[in-house]
Design a protein around this motif. Sequence first.
Motif, mmCIF file in Angstrom:
data_model
loop_
_atom_site.group_PDB
_atom_site.id
_atom_site.type_symbol
_atom_site.label_atom_id
_atom_site.label_comp_id
_atom_site.label_asym_id
_atom_site.label_seq_id
_atom_site.Cartn_x
_atom_site.Cartn_y
_atom_site.Cartn_z
ATOM 1 N N MET A 1 122.501 101.688 113.347
ATOM 2 C CA MET A 1 122.377 100.404 112.653
ATOM 3 C C MET A 1 121.453 100.582 111.450
ATOM 4 O O MET A 1 120.357 101.131 111.574
ATOM 5 C CB MET A 1 121.816 99.337 113.597
ATOM 6 N N VAL A 2 121.908 100.118 110.298
ATOM 7 C CA VAL A 2 121.111 100.209 109.080
ATOM 8 C C VAL A 2 119.966 99.209 109.148
ATOM 9 O O VAL A 2 120.163 98.042 109.514
ATOM 10 C CB VAL A 2 121.984 99.921 107.839
ATOM 11 N N THR A 3 118.748 99.668 108.818
ATOM 12 C CA THR A 3 117.574 98.798 108.877
ATOM 13 C C THR A 3 117.102 98.434 107.474
ATOM 14 O O THR A 3 117.528 99.015 106.470
ATOM 15 C CB THR A 3 116.425 99.491 109.617
ATOM 16 N N MET A 4 116.189 97.487 107.418
ATOM 17 C CA MET A 4 115.599 97.093 106.146
ATOM 18 C C MET A 4 114.837 98.265 105.520
ATOM 19 O O MET A 4 114.803 98.422 104.294
ATOM 20 C CB MET A 4 114.670 95.884 106.352
ATOM 21 N N GLN A 5 114.235 99.108 106.366
ATOM 22 C CA GLN A 5 113.505 100.277 105.864
ATOM 23 C C GLN A 5 114.465 101.248 105.182
ATOM 24 O O GLN A 5 114.140 101.856 104.156
ATOM 25 C CB GLN A 5 112.770 100.967 107.008
ATOM 26 N N ASP A 6 115.685 101.385 105.737
ATOM 27 C CA ASP A 6 116.686 102.257 105.116
ATOM 28 C C ASP A 6 117.031 101.762 103.717
ATOM 29 O O ASP A 6 117.172 102.547 102.772
ATOM 30 C CB ASP A 6 117.959 102.313 105.971
ATOM 31 N N VAL A 7 117.196 100.453 103.588
ATOM 32 C CA VAL A 7 117.513 99.857 102.290
ATOM 33 C C VAL A 7 116.363 100.095 101.316
ATOM 34 O O VAL A 7 116.578 100.441 100.141
ATOM 35 C CB VAL A 7 117.801 98.344 102.422
ATOM 36 N N ALA A 8 115.136 99.919 101.796
ATOM 37 C CA ALA A 8 113.959 100.109 100.943
ATOM 38 C C ALA A 8 113.895 101.535 100.409
ATOM 39 O O ALA A 8 113.629 101.772 99.220
ATOM 40 C CB ALA A 8 112.692 99.757 101.725
ATOM 41 N N GLN A 9 114.167 102.513 101.281
ATOM 42 C CA GLN A 9 114.132 103.912 100.856
ATOM 43 C C GLN A 9 115.220 104.203 99.833
ATOM 44 O O GLN A 9 114.988 104.921 98.846
ATOM 45 C CB GLN A 9 114.278 104.825 102.069
ATOM 46 N N ARG A 10 116.444 103.679 100.053
ATOM 47 C CA ARG A 10 117.537 103.931 99.132
ATOM 48 C C ARG A 10 117.256 103.303 97.759
ATOM 49 O O ARG A 10 117.583 103.891 96.724
ATOM 50 C CB ARG A 10 118.848 103.369 99.720
ATOM 51 N N ALA A 11 116.650 102.096 97.766
ATOM 52 C CA ALA A 11 116.386 101.388 96.506
ATOM 53 C C ALA A 11 115.081 101.831 95.845
ATOM 54 O O ALA A 11 114.818 101.469 94.696
ATOM 55 C CB ALA A 11 116.358 99.878 96.743
ATOM 56 N N GLY A 12 114.257 102.583 96.572
ATOM 57 C CA GLY A 12 112.989 103.023 96.030
ATOM 58 C C GLY A 12 111.975 101.903 95.896
ATOM 59 O O GLY A 12 111.195 101.867 94.935
ATOM 60 N N VAL A 13 111.967 101.000 96.877
ATOM 61 C CA VAL A 13 111.034 99.871 96.860
ATOM 62 C C VAL A 13 110.406 99.754 98.239
ATOM 63 O O VAL A 13 110.737 100.508 99.168
ATOM 64 C CB VAL A 13 111.757 98.540 96.507
ATOM 65 N N THR A 14 109.494 98.795 98.382
ATOM 66 C CA THR A 14 108.872 98.575 99.681
ATOM 67 C C THR A 14 109.777 97.716 100.562
ATOM 68 O O THR A 14 110.664 97.009 100.081
ATOM 69 C CB THR A 14 107.516 97.864 99.535
ATOM 70 N N LYS A 15 109.516 97.776 101.859
ATOM 71 C CA LYS A 15 110.252 96.948 102.802
ATOM 72 C C LYS A 15 110.045 95.464 102.502
ATOM 73 O O LYS A 15 110.969 94.647 102.628
ATOM 74 C CB LYS A 15 109.791 97.280 104.224
ATOM 75 N N GLN A 16 108.829 95.094 102.057
ATOM 76 C CA GLN A 16 108.551 93.696 101.742
ATOM 77 C C GLN A 16 109.400 93.225 100.565
ATOM 78 O O GLN A 16 109.852 92.077 100.531
ATOM 79 C CB GLN A 16 107.060 93.510 101.418
ATOM 80 N N THR A 17 109.630 94.110 99.589
ATOM 81 C CA THR A 17 110.462 93.735 98.441
ATOM 82 C C THR A 17 111.889 93.440 98.895
ATOM 83 O O THR A 17 112.516 92.470 98.451
ATOM 84 C CB THR A 17 110.462 94.854 97.390
ATOM 85 N N VAL A 18 112.406 94.268 99.793
ATOM 86 C CA VAL A 18 113.744 94.009 100.343
ATOM 87 C C VAL A 18 113.772 92.659 101.043
ATOM 88 O O VAL A 18 114.705 91.865 100.884
ATOM 89 C CB VAL A 18 114.162 95.128 101.312
ATOM 90 N N SER A 19 112.732 92.371 101.830
ATOM 91 C CA SER A 19 112.642 91.092 102.529
ATOM 92 C C SER A 19 112.636 89.927 101.557
ATOM 93 O O SER A 19 113.297 88.909 101.784
ATOM 94 C CB SER A 19 111.377 91.058 103.402
ATOM 95 N N ASN A 20 111.911 90.077 100.446
ATOM 96 C CA ASN A 20 111.848 89.015 99.443
ATOM 97 C C ASN A 20 113.212 88.764 98.810
ATOM 98 O O ASN A 20 113.597 87.618 98.549
ATOM 99 C CB ASN A 20 110.830 89.367 98.359
ATOM 100 N N VAL A 21 113.959 89.842 98.557
ATOM 101 C CA VAL A 21 115.293 89.693 97.971
ATOM 102 C C VAL A 21 116.239 89.013 98.951
ATOM 103 O O VAL A 21 117.001 88.120 98.604
ATOM 104 C CB VAL A 21 115.851 91.074 97.543
#
Length: 345
Positions: A1-21
């Motif tokens: 299962m893809v996690t928010m941390q995986d997205v953060a690493q792929r986008a080169g941002v923090t996990k909190q930034t992904v959460s904000n988006v």
Amino acid sequence: MVTMQDVAQRAGVTKQTVSNVVSGRVAVRPSTAARVRAAIDELGYVPNLVARSLATGSTRTVGLFVPTVATAFYADVVEAVEDALEERGYHLLLCTTRLDGERARRHLAGLTSRSVDALLIAGDQDLLDHLPLLANARFPVVLCAWETAVPERFPVVTIDYDYSGYVAGRHLRELGHERVAILASPTHAVRVEGFRRSFADDGLTIPDSAIHMAPEPTFRGGIAAAKAALAADPETTALFATHDVLAVGALEAARDAGRSVPHSLSVVGHDGSPEGLLSRPTLTSVALPKREMARQAIELLLRADATSGPSVISRQLLRPELVVRDSSGPPARIRRSPHGSVHRT
């Protein structure tokens, strides 16, 4: 299962930034947000709504009560509410009472302990006695499409049903009708009184005997009520039905009785539903602003949620519009034969 941390690493941002988006509650630089969304699409990330609700205290879910989705009116309301919520990033939890008071009570009692951010109640059937169950609800409640007396503690966005009955009556009076009957559901007292008031303005009284309650708010119910009305007073020249579905049934009853519409009998409905456009002849009807009502109710509800409840109880009445089609016209002249039978010319 893809996690928010995986997205953060792929986008080169923090996990909190992904959460904000994902939540949309905190502004993120457009170029960064675009990078995050691209990573979400590429990885197929699906937000964990349960985890988010535990973290934020919000489910982004609004409950909606309707009596039924089997009628065009409430089906339109449900779709309008769902569209308005989707535009704002909210989800819909739908409950139907199915005209069952006990079912309505169970749903309301269950919602008080459920994780919804707000509750919209459309339609007052079977619910008035159970609203005290919401006294301790931890979310805002707004009423819409409410015709009976509105409890003072709840905001409401609804239709001016007195005016809707009145404008239907004025239409028939301006055409010259005097002998009319009303086909009604028991909960439509306000629109019935508005209709009667339009005749009273010209010194004409619609007696109680000219009001016929439909056994059910259906096509067959309209047939039964219309047949009863025409049998009670064969000189009736017009029928006003408080539901379009009753009016469409009345058109069928008129055909069975040999009464051509509108030459021998005018029929006016109420709701402005699609079935009136499909009837033959097409139905003159009071069209209700259902989508505007739903949109305003959702705006009021979400504004209340954002401020932890409305500071001022709001009362908003929307005015309907008469749409004249082919089912209404001037009354035929009536003459009697020496034997007492009725002829219309």
